[in-house]
Motif scaffolding. Structure first.
Motif, mmCIF file in Angstrom:
data_model
loop_
_atom_site.group_PDB
_atom_site.id
_atom_site.type_symbol
_atom_site.label_atom_id
_atom_site.label_comp_id
_atom_site.label_asym_id
_atom_site.label_seq_id
_atom_site.Cartn_x
_atom_site.Cartn_y
_atom_site.Cartn_z
ATOM 1 N N THR A 29 -4.417 -25.982 11.949
ATOM 2 C CA THR A 29 -4.313 -27.289 11.283
ATOM 3 C C THR A 29 -4.034 -27.096 9.791
ATOM 4 O O THR A 29 -3.286 -27.862 9.195
ATOM 5 C CB THR A 29 -5.596 -28.140 11.446
ATOM 6 N N GLY A 30 -4.635 -26.044 9.218
ATOM 7 C CA GLY A 30 -4.403 -25.755 7.805
ATOM 8 C C GLY A 30 -2.949 -25.400 7.545
ATOM 9 O O GLY A 30 -2.347 -25.841 6.568
ATOM 10 N N GLN A 55 -0.171 -27.465 5.297
ATOM 11 C CA GLN A 55 0.575 -26.876 4.182
ATOM 12 C C GLN A 55 2.078 -26.966 4.416
ATOM 13 O O GLN A 55 2.857 -27.072 3.478
ATOM 14 C CB GLN A 55 0.144 -25.428 3.943
ATOM 15 N N ASN A 72 2.988 -30.227 3.305
ATOM 16 C CA ASN A 72 2.961 -30.210 1.847
ATOM 17 C C ASN A 72 4.286 -29.676 1.306
ATOM 18 O O ASN A 72 4.880 -30.245 0.385
ATOM 19 C CB ASN A 72 1.797 -29.318 1.404
ATOM 20 N N PHE A 109 -4.785 -34.689 1.615
ATOM 21 C CA PHE A 109 -5.363 -34.293 2.897
ATOM 22 C C PHE A 109 -6.793 -34.795 3.054
ATOM 23 O O PHE A 109 -7.456 -35.102 2.081
ATOM 24 C CB PHE A 109 -5.324 -32.772 3.019
ATOM 25 N N VAL A 111 1.534 -22.753 -4.821
ATOM 26 C CA VAL A 111 0.170 -22.988 -4.328
ATOM 27 C C VAL A 111 0.188 -23.250 -2.826
ATOM 28 O O VAL A 111 -0.600 -22.685 -2.063
ATOM 29 C CB VAL A 111 -0.478 -24.173 -5.086
ATOM 30 N N ALA A 120 -1.486 -21.040 0.063
ATOM 31 C CA ALA A 120 -2.480 -21.654 0.945
ATOM 32 C C ALA A 120 -2.085 -21.423 2.408
ATOM 33 O O ALA A 120 -2.939 -21.149 3.255
ATOM 34 C CB ALA A 120 -2.590 -23.147 0.653
ATOM 35 N N ASN A 131 -4.265 -19.309 5.207
ATOM 36 C CA ASN A 131 -4.611 -19.814 6.535
ATOM 37 C C ASN A 131 -4.146 -18.853 7.627
ATOM 38 O O ASN A 131 -4.814 -18.687 8.640
ATOM 39 C CB ASN A 131 -4.030 -21.204 6.750
#
Lengths: 262, 254
Positions: free
Chosen positions: A9-10, A14, A17, A40, A235, A239, A243
């Motif tokens: 899910t992370g 991203q 994003n 989020f 970033v 990220a 993950n």
């Protein structure tokens, strides 16, 4: 192992994003574009042990409990409606709005759309239209004989007609404001529609209390800050990597278990 | 002798859960108002007294996770300039919102308005003032200004600022008792948190509080967890080797 799904899910968040950031970068030179940000929120929690559950029959309670999260989801993608810098174009029909307010546009469907893109033009009948040919509200028509057009800071459209000393006013631009601009619904082509969360439009002349002024010969550049976007991109990428690191860790632990001798 | 394997397994189970918590932190690295969590692992206080290591000498203690600790420190504030974005200063306060499941609390101040012109959170729950009522804005007036103390005011056509409400802030005697509900919200489902109205906590309009997850710490703990898991695995393997050797040595017929 739950960690695998949580990390997934992370990574999905991203990825979203990065998509939002890439849309901002793609629209860096779009007139009147307002940058967007993905926001989020955490997913539901599983109560392995509820906080405040009884831990003995003498009435002692668990102080914090065990709540395991199940990851993240995209809550909103919202628009940051700060002012873009005015860019000089020299075009008589280009207007930039300094401050709050949207130009009202009549869509072919009959709905009213709102835009910050002031790169206006004339159609074959001399009507003031947007870059897509949609009429600006209130409707204004430039006489065929007019040689020059000037737009005042308060939105009066005036034309010079040969043989006349005085300029002739052909219309007064009206702007619409929403107090929750971020709630407007983007429909593409730099146009926005009113939505449930934007509130109702309030119209008024440019320069009135709460409305911006009009600058002729300029367009409003997008408010995308390239440096900001690139750093957000870094970033987001990191990220994403972190993950994926969780996936690797979970995988390693599972491998360790699999190699258990029996 | 098998006790070593069971003790090892109890540790591995807590390590798996620790990884789940670390994964949740990592996934929520960009979640507004998210508070980082850590699993607390202790020796199981309820290990049966007869589970001793043989010969009645040292008592066996299993590992047990007995709670998730939440670090409530303030996340970084990001400037958005949006009218309805509000971030709380300090770590103590929470906004309260009315959800279908009752009043819940959040640090995520990305608000907006609904069709009734009430201030709502990003999921449409009304934001409450200090007396538990909703705050309604007047769409015909200028954009609201939110003061440091949460006072919401709007300028009318004559330039006067009219106060239309005050965003409520709640603090808790025991934040640890709050449970998470998803959607960046907490609730006091156990009634142990001790909610109190806080009038001294300030806020900033146009800012959003980011999550307080520290990526470096999380990646380090990830490595830590993986290695600890392998370590325990080695312990279990050695214990098994011991049994195998014993069988080999003692089982020889001549």
């Amino acid at each position: 192992m739950r960690a695998l799904r949580i990390a997934a899910t992370g990574m999905a968040a991203q990825q979203m994003n990065v998509e939002v950031i890439s849309n901002n970068i793609a629209n860096m030179n779009t007139v009147g574009y307002k940058m967007q940000r993905a926001q989020f929120e955490d997913l539901v929690y599983e109560n392995v042990q509820r906080p405040g559950a009884q831990s003995s029959d003498t009435g002692t309670v668990v102080p914090t409990g065990i709540q395991l999260g199940s990851g993240v989801k995209t809550g909103t993608v919202y628009r940051i409606t700060t002012q873009g810098s005015p860019t000089s174009t020299g075009n008589k029909l280009d207007i930039a709005i300094n401050g709050r307010g949207y130009i009202q546009v009549q869509l072919p469907s009959g709905d009213i759309a709102y835009t910050r893109a002031g790169n206006l033009a004339q159609n074959d009948q001399g009507q003031i239209v947007t870059a897509d040919g949609y009429q600006v509200i209130p409707q204004m028509t430039v006489p065929q004989t007019a040689t020059d057009i000037s737009i005042s800071a308060t939105g009066q459209f005036q034309v010079t007609i040969p043989g006349q000393v005085q300029t002739q006013q052909i219309g007064q631009l009206q702007l619409a404001t929403f107090f929750n601009e971020a709630g407007l619904e983007a429909t593409g082509n730099n146009l926005f529609l009113q939505s449930g969360s934007s509130g109702n439009p309030v119209t008024g002349n440019p320069g009135a209390v709460g409305f911006g002024t009009v600058q002729q010969g300029f367009t409003e550049a997008s408010n995308v800050d390239p440096v900001n976007e690139i750093s957000s991109l870094i970033v987001a990428q990191r990220a994403y990597e972190m993950n994926s690191k969780v996936v690797t860790s979970a995988d390693q632990m599972l491998q360790t278990t699999n190699q258990m001798k029996s | 002798m098998d006790n070593a394997i069971y003790v090892g397994l109890s540790r591995q189970m807590t390590l798996q859960r620790q990884l789940d918590v670390a994964a949740s932190n990592m996934a929520n690295m960009d979640t507004a108002g998210f508070k980082v969590e850590h699993l607390r692992v202790v020796t199981d206080p309820e290990t049966a007294p007869h589970a001793s290591a043989g010969f009645g000498r040292a008592a066996i203690k299993y590992a047990l996770d007995n709670g998730v600790g939440r670090d409530f420190s303030e996340g970084a504030l990001e400037h958005t300039g949006a009218v309805f974005d509000v971030a709380l200063d300090g770590a103590a306060g929470f906004f309260s919102v009315q959800t279908p499941q009752g009043v819940q609390y959040t640090r995520d101040g990305r608000f907006g308005t609904n069709a009734q012109n009430q201030i709502v959170d990003h999921d449409g729950n009304t934001v409450l003032d200090n007396s538990g009522g909703a705050i309604s804005v007047d769409p015909t007036k200028a954009a609201p200004v939110i003061g440091k103390d949460g006072t919401v005011s709007q300028q009318d056509a004559t330039g006067h600022l009219n106060v239309i409400g005050r965003i409520g802030v709640t603090r808790f005697d025991n934040r640890g008792a709050l449970s998470k509900e998803g959607g960046n919200r907490f609730s006091d489902s156990s009634g142990q948190a001790g909610a109190q109205t806080a009038r001294d906590i300030t806020m900033d309009q146009g800012f959003v509080e980011k999550s307080n997850v520290n990526a470096v710490v999380e990646v380090t703990s990830l490595i830590d967890i993986t290695r600890a898991y392998e370590r325990v695995q080695n312990l279990i393997t050695s214990t098994q080797d011991l049994s195998t050797k014993a069988i080999d040595a003692l089982g020889k017929m001549n």
